[in-house]
Design a protein around this motif. Structure first.
Motif, mmCIF file in Angstrom:
data_model
loop_
_atom_site.group_PDB
_atom_site.id
_atom_site.type_symbol
_atom_site.label_atom_id
_atom_site.label_comp_id
_atom_site.label_asym_id
_atom_site.label_seq_id
_atom_site.Cartn_x
_atom_site.Cartn_y
_atom_site.Cartn_z
ATOM 1 N N SER A 134 0.927 -1.185 0.047
ATOM 2 C CA SER A 134 0.090 -0.121 0.228
ATOM 3 C C SER A 134 0.764 1.278 -0.105
ATOM 4 C CB SER A 134 -0.864 -0.132 1.334
ATOM 5 O OG SER A 134 -1.691 -1.089 1.146
ATOM 6 N N GLY B 213 2.798 1.487 -3.178
ATOM 7 C CA GLY B 213 1.827 1.697 -4.309
ATOM 8 C C GLY B 213 1.378 3.278 -4.269
ATOM 9 N N PHE B 214 0.819 3.670 -3.235
ATOM 10 C CA PHE B 214 0.357 5.100 -3.181
ATOM 11 C C PHE B 214 1.564 5.979 -3.282
ATOM 12 C CE2 PHE B 214 -3.495 2.923 -1.338
ATOM 13 C CZ PHE B 214 -4.275 3.334 -2.123
ATOM 14 N N ARG C 79 4.035 5.436 -5.373
ATOM 15 C CA ARG C 79 4.241 5.553 -6.593
ATOM 16 C C ARG C 79 3.307 6.527 -7.212
ATOM 17 N NH1 ARG C 79 3.931 1.348 -10.355
ATOM 18 N NH2 ARG C 79 5.731 1.803 -11.865
ATOM 19 N N ARG C 80 1.914 6.157 -6.873
ATOM 20 C CA ARG C 80 0.993 7.016 -7.633
ATOM 21 C C ARG C 80 1.174 8.485 -7.418
ATOM 22 N NH1 ARG C 80 -2.944 5.230 -9.812
ATOM 23 N NH2 ARG C 80 -4.461 6.863 -9.501
ATOM 24 N N ILE D 149 -5.405 -2.258 -0.225
ATOM 25 C CA ILE D 149 -4.877 -2.919 -1.377
ATOM 26 C C ILE D 149 -6.092 -2.696 -2.495
ATOM 27 C CG2 ILE D 149 -4.337 -5.273 -2.345
ATOM 28 C CD1 ILE D 149 -2.078 -4.060 -0.490
ATOM 29 N N LEU E 218 -8.190 -0.463 -2.567
ATOM 30 C CA LEU E 218 -8.286 1.015 -3.137
ATOM 31 C C LEU E 218 -7.042 1.189 -4.274
ATOM 32 C CD1 LEU E 218 -9.262 3.733 -3.163
ATOM 33 C CD2 LEU E 218 -7.783 4.231 -1.236
ATOM 34 N N LEU E 219 -5.919 0.616 -3.936
ATOM 35 C CA LEU E 219 -4.467 0.764 -4.950
ATOM 36 C C LEU E 219 -4.949 0.278 -6.098
ATOM 37 C CD1 LEU E 219 -1.647 1.575 -5.231
ATOM 38 C CD2 LEU E 219 -1.124 -0.467 -4.391
ATOM 39 N N TYR E 220 -5.295 -1.129 -6.144
ATOM 40 C CA TYR E 220 -5.712 -2.052 -7.273
ATOM 41 C C TYR E 220 -6.620 -1.250 -7.971
ATOM 42 C CZ TYR E 220 -2.897 -6.086 -6.125
ATOM 43 O OH TYR E 220 -1.875 -7.103 -5.634
ATOM 44 N N GLU F 148 -7.898 1.998 -8.417
ATOM 45 C CA GLU F 148 -7.281 3.056 -8.927
ATOM 46 C C GLU F 148 -6.490 2.727 -10.043
ATOM 47 O OE1 GLU F 148 -6.384 6.629 -6.746
ATOM 48 O OE2 GLU F 148 -8.681 6.280 -5.825
ATOM 49 N N GLU F 149 -5.267 1.962 -9.887
ATOM 50 C CA GLU F 149 -4.420 1.666 -10.796
ATOM 51 C C GLU F 149 -5.072 1.009 -12.046
ATOM 52 O OE1 GLU F 149 -0.700 1.614 -10.972
ATOM 53 O OE2 GLU F 149 -0.725 3.288 -9.562
ATOM 54 N N GLU G 144 -7.157 3.425 -13.948
ATOM 55 C CA GLU G 144 -6.327 4.397 -14.638
ATOM 56 C C GLU G 144 -5.790 3.535 -15.973
ATOM 57 O OE1 GLU G 144 -3.763 7.167 -12.511
ATOM 58 O OE2 GLU G 144 -2.224 5.918 -13.445
ATOM 59 N N ASN H 13 4.721 -2.229 -7.156
ATOM 60 C CA ASN H 13 4.739 -1.946 -8.281
ATOM 61 C C ASN H 13 3.894 -2.786 -9.110
ATOM 62 O OD1 ASN H 13 5.390 -1.504 -10.728
ATOM 63 N ND2 ASN H 13 7.688 -1.119 -10.498
ATOM 64 N N ASP I 144 3.169 -2.822 -12.191
ATOM 65 C CA ASP I 144 3.258 -2.940 -13.581
ATOM 66 C C ASP I 144 3.247 -4.413 -14.082
ATOM 67 O OD1 ASP I 144 3.701 -0.277 -13.454
ATOM 68 O OD2 ASP I 144 5.743 -0.302 -13.827
ATOM 69 N N LYS J 223 -0.578 -5.614 -14.024
ATOM 70 C CA LYS J 223 -1.044 -5.068 -15.220
ATOM 71 C C LYS J 223 -0.632 -5.642 -16.650
ATOM 72 C CE LYS J 223 -0.555 -0.823 -13.647
ATOM 73 N NZ LYS J 223 -0.483 0.676 -13.658
#
Ligand SMILES: [Mg+2]
Lengths: 799, 126
Positions: A595, A598-599, A601-602, B15, B17-19, B21-22, B25, B105, B107, B110
């Motif tokens: 987390s 990840g954030f 990086r964002r 997690i 939220l991160l997933y 959002e990414e 996007e 990360n 990447d 994805k």
């Protein structure tokens, strides 16, 4: 009138004598004195017939040598007195020199007397004795004198008879009382020597013999083992010779009575010179003859003359023989019982020693201590009690028998010191021999001079030395010495300074491991067959234990290897245990880290490239990246090792492929790479990716070390593979660099997870590599040269 | 034009939220579920084209859920997300589409999703 006057006086005296309760001897003494006075003569003598009625015994005399009283005997066919008995009448002899019957008895000193008047003492019709008077001059005795002596003899006969009977009864009572004492004594002791010497004493006392001997039967039913005063030892006729008195009595189970051996013809070996009377009785117990008692030489009162034994004395000896037989048999039975008891005690002692030894032996596993204990047991007083002992061991490989341990003094003084010290050590609890034995100290014993002597000895199993023979024959040997024994070989005798010793082999399953030698150097006590027997029995379990301990020592060396392996395993365990914690921790950290990173990086993406916020975000991203790689590595270490799949791998190709990956990076750092691969490398059984990881870690480690050295300096990495042949076939690869090595203060920490000196390192590389190597039963070693460089080498077993 | 729908199943809110959002996007429609039970409802309601599935969750874990899910649905691709890399063997057993090791990360995730979708011929519907 003179005669009448004397007659009245005599009657008065006589009645006084008769009425008094005097003993026979006193009465007779007074009688002869009175008669001599009344008859106005120089001498008066009184003789009585003995039981046999063939011999007159001089009972009392007046005017003669008193020593002859109760001693002198005259046969009834001899002399004037004999004729009086035979003819039962009074006889007068004017001049004895002219009388053909006269028989001089020199013991009395009567040669001075020439005339003699003798009257019979009659008991009814029977003549029981003679009373006579003697005068120095030639006298023709008038009828009145003859009549006077005859009537005196008649008047005293009754009193004499009564006193004689009384005396005999009294004597019998005395003998019976003595016999009673004797019987009591016989039942009070079991000592055969004491019994026989007492028999002899009583026989001498009751029978009046001068010499006595007792012969007892031995096991083979012949007579042996005599008991007699030493002075009798060489008297031939008292010995159990063939056709002799003793043998006759024994064989025929009958008594022998001889008045004078000079006139005896039935037996052999009689000494014809000495005058001697003999009584010989078999000692019979339940119909069987257990021995013979023989007495001789009925002694005169002053010990000078010899007279026949009486029937009473014969009977007394018969009673003594009977009682002796019972006492001797009982003593024999007791002796047998005592011997059985002793043997029983010896067996118990022996068993106790063996038990104690086995107890003690259970508590030791060192060969040295065991040997010390065995020798202690052989020499300690509560044990077998030999003065000294040596333990020899036989090396089957070389065939050499060598002294391994010696225990004992090399001199008497030293003996005292050693034994005193030893007894102090166990004074309080003698029962716990085992406890004391356990303390037997090998190191202490080896300090002694005797031990040094003992270990200097060695011989070949094939030699002629007695020790070698004992091992070859597997039989104990007791060398009694006496200086000339051919068995007593010079080697050991010289060594021991003693030619009396015993050797017992230590045998296990028909193999002689060695031997125990013992001697009694100080006390000089003979080593008996029984001693040797106990030692032999003791040697059997001792040998087994020696064998066991030898095997154990062999096992122990194998065990040391196992222990090393176990220590290695323990290290693996430690890593694994550490790994479990890591796994939990890493897992818990993974999600929040994801987390955060990840954030961050964002944020980094969304923020302006030049802003402080962007820079800060990038710091977070970088740090998370480092943390994540740390976590990944941790999880690799902990989770994957045990699950990895093993396959046959060619180490050379893994090395080549891995080095390829880093070739460019290393070249860019100016590192010269040298690879040397062994052609004959056997395959290994390993997990490909794990081996690759180890190589990578070592390469990275080298690169990082070299990155610290100054730009432009010569940088070198050398990679080698080779096969190793020591105990097992193995392969080894090594990575060397010239990066200056590891500071000595760090060397102990380099395999510690998380130890690192690098600004960006996690420290897990080497620790992980080492764990992988351990899991593959390999070894990782470091050759660190501070200031120069370091070589890591990994050895792995070939498949 | 309807976009590809992805259901993100993870017990941790951050997690999820991160997933989402990414992945949003990256052009996907994203829904999230906080556990296996929630996932079942969301699948019915949302009918996703692909599911990313966390393994370590309280209650029914990801692998168990995958087994159950496959009983009714043999086709919808599922990408397992794991903190470990040693679930390899389990993947062989359950024949899942793919797995990724969780990382901040995304990447890699994805790229894997894209690969799986292309393999299945799933693309933005015209
Ligand atoms: Mg989770």
């Amino acid at each position: 009138m003179k005669v009448k006057h004397h007659g009245e006086e005599f009657i008065e005296q006589l009645s006084g004598i008769s009425l008094s309760r005097l003993y026979l001897q006193d009465m007779l003494d007074r009688l002869t004195t009175s008669v001599a006075t009344v008859m106005e003569s120089n001498v008066c003598a009184l003789l009585l017939l003995d039981d046999s009625r063939q011999t007159l015994l001089l009972m009392s005399s007046h005017g003669l040598d008193k020593r002859a009283d109760n001693t002198v005997r005259i046969k009834v066919e001899q002399g004037v007195s004999g004729r009086v008995v035979r003819e039962k009448r009074t006889i007068a002899v004017n001049d004895v020199r002219t009388d053909p019957d006269y028989h001089l008895v020199p013991e009395t000193g009567e040669e001075w007397f020439l005339s003699m008047l003798a009257a019979p003492i009659m008991d009814g019709e029977e003549c029981v004795g003679v009373i006579y008077i003697q005068n120095t001059d030639q006298t023709e005795y008038p009828d009145s004198e003859i009549e006077k002596l005859s009537s005196l003899a008649k008047s005293v006969a009754g009193s004499i008879r009564v006193a004689w009977r009384l005396e005999q009864t009294r004597r019998k009572a005395e003998v019976l009382s003595e016999l009673n004492d004797f019987a009591r004594f016989c039942s009070s002791t079991n000592d055969i020597d004491q019994i026989t010497s007492t028999i002899i004493n009583y026989a001498s006392k009751l029978i009046g013999s001068k010499i006595e001997a007792i012969w007892l039967t031995s096991d083979d039913d012949s007579l042996s083992g005599s008991h007699y005063p030493e002075s009798v030892g060489d008297i031939e006729w008292m010995r159990p010779i063939r056709e002799g008195i003793v043998a006759h009595s024994f064989r025929n189970k009958e008594p022998v009575r001889i008045d004078d051996i000079n006139s005896e013809t039935r037996f052999e070996g009689l000494d014809r010179v000495a005058k001697c009377s003999v009584l010989c009785h078999p000692m019979v117990f339940h119909e069987s003859v257990i021995g013979v008692i023989c007495v001789g030489d009925r002694k005169a009162r002053d010990g000078e003359y010899c007279y026949p034994f009486s029937g009473e004395e014969d009977n007394t000896l018969a009673a003594i023989a009977q009682m002796s037989a019972e006492a001797i048999v009982r003593a024999g039975i007791h002796k047998q019982l005592a011997e059985n008891l002793n043997e029983h005690r010896r067996n118990v002692k022996e068993l106790t020693i063996l038990f104690q030894l086995s107890l003690a032996m259970q508590r030791t596993i060192s060969l040295d201590d065991l040997l010390a204990m065995i020798l202690s047991c052989v020499t300690v007083g509560e044990g077998l009690g030999f003065n000294r002992a040596i333990l020899f061991l036989h090396d089957e490989g070389t065939g050499v028998i060598k002294g391994k341990l010696g225990l004992g003094p090399s001199s008497g003084v030293e003996a005292e010191n050693i034994w005193m010290a030893a007894s102090e050590g166990r004074a309080n609890n003698r029962a716990d021999l085992a406890g004391w034995l356990v303390k037997s100290n090998f190191a202490e014993i080896t300090k002694s001079r005797f031990h040094q002597t003992a270990i200097s000895y060695e011989t070949s199993i094939h030699s002629q030395e007695s020790l070698a023979k004992v091992l070859r024959n597997k039989k104990p040997l007791n060398i009694k010495g006496n200086g000339e024994s051919s068995l007593s070989d010079s080697g050991l005798t010289q060594l021991l300074q003693n030619d009396q010793y015993a050797i017992v082999p230590l045998i296990v399953r028909d193999t002689a491991l060695g031997a125990i030698l013992v001697d009694n150097f100080v006390t000089r006590k003979e080593i008996t067959d029984s001693d040797l027997e106990i030692l032999t029995r003791f040697a059997a379990p001792a040998a087994w234990k020696i064998q066991n301990v030898k095997l154990l020592e062999k096992l122990a060396s194998v065990n040391t290897e196992l222990l090393n392996m176990e220590r290695q395993m323990a290290r693996v365990e430690k890593f694994l245990a550490l790994g479990e914690i890591h796994a939990e921790l890493a897992h818990e950290l993974k999600n929040p880290l994801t987390s955060i990173g990840g954030f961050a990086r964002r944020l980094e993406k969304k923020l302006d490239g030049g802003s402080d916020e962007h820079y800060y975000s990038s710091i977070i991203v970088n740090e998370v990246e480092r943390l994540e790689s740390l976590l990944t590595n941790t999880l690799e270490v902990t989770k994957e090792g045990s699950d990895s799949t093993l396959q046959s791998i060619d180490l050379n190709s893994v090395v080549e492929q891995t080095v390829d990956l880093y070739w460019r990076a290393m070249s860019e750092m100016g590192i010269r790479i040298s690879i040397s691969l062994a052609a004959d490398l056997p395959p290994i059984n390993a997990d490909y990716s794990r081996i690759k990881q180890v190589i990578i870690n070592l390469l990275i480690n080298a690169m990082e070390a070299l990155s610290k050295s100054e730009e432009g300096t010569y940088r070198m990495v050398e990679i080698r593979t080779e096969s190793v042949h020591d105990n097992r076939s193995a392969v080894r690869f090594s990575v060397s660099d010239n990066g200056g090595g590891i500071p000595p203060s760090h060397i102990k920490d380099i395999f510690n997870p998380y130890f690192t000196t690098k600004p960006t390192g996690t420290g897990l590389g080497l620790s992980l590599s080492k764990k992988i190597v351990l899991l593959l039963n390999g070894v990782m070693e470091i050759d660190n040269r501070p200031g120069v460089g370091v070589t890591f080498s990994v050895t792995l077993p070939a498949s | 034009m309807s976009r590809i729908k992805i259901l993100v199943v993870d017990d941790e809110e951050n997690i999820r939220l991160l997933y989402s959002e990414e992945l949003k996007e990256a052009g996907y429609d994203v829904m999230t579920a906080k556990d296996a039970f929630d996932a079942d409802r969301k699948v019915a309601e949302f009918n996703p084209d692909l599911i990313t599935l966390d393994i370590k969750m309280p209650g029914m874990d990801g692998i168990e859920y995958l087994r159950k899910f496959r009983e009714n649905d043999k086709t919808t691709p599922v990408v397992l997300c794991t903190a470990y890399s040693d679930y390899k063997k389990d993947f062989k057993i359950w024949a899942s589409e793919a797995y990724v090791v969780k990382s901040f990360n995304l990447d890699q995730l994805k790229a894997t999703i894209k690969e799986v979708l292309e393999k299945r011929g799933i693309s933005d519907e015209d």
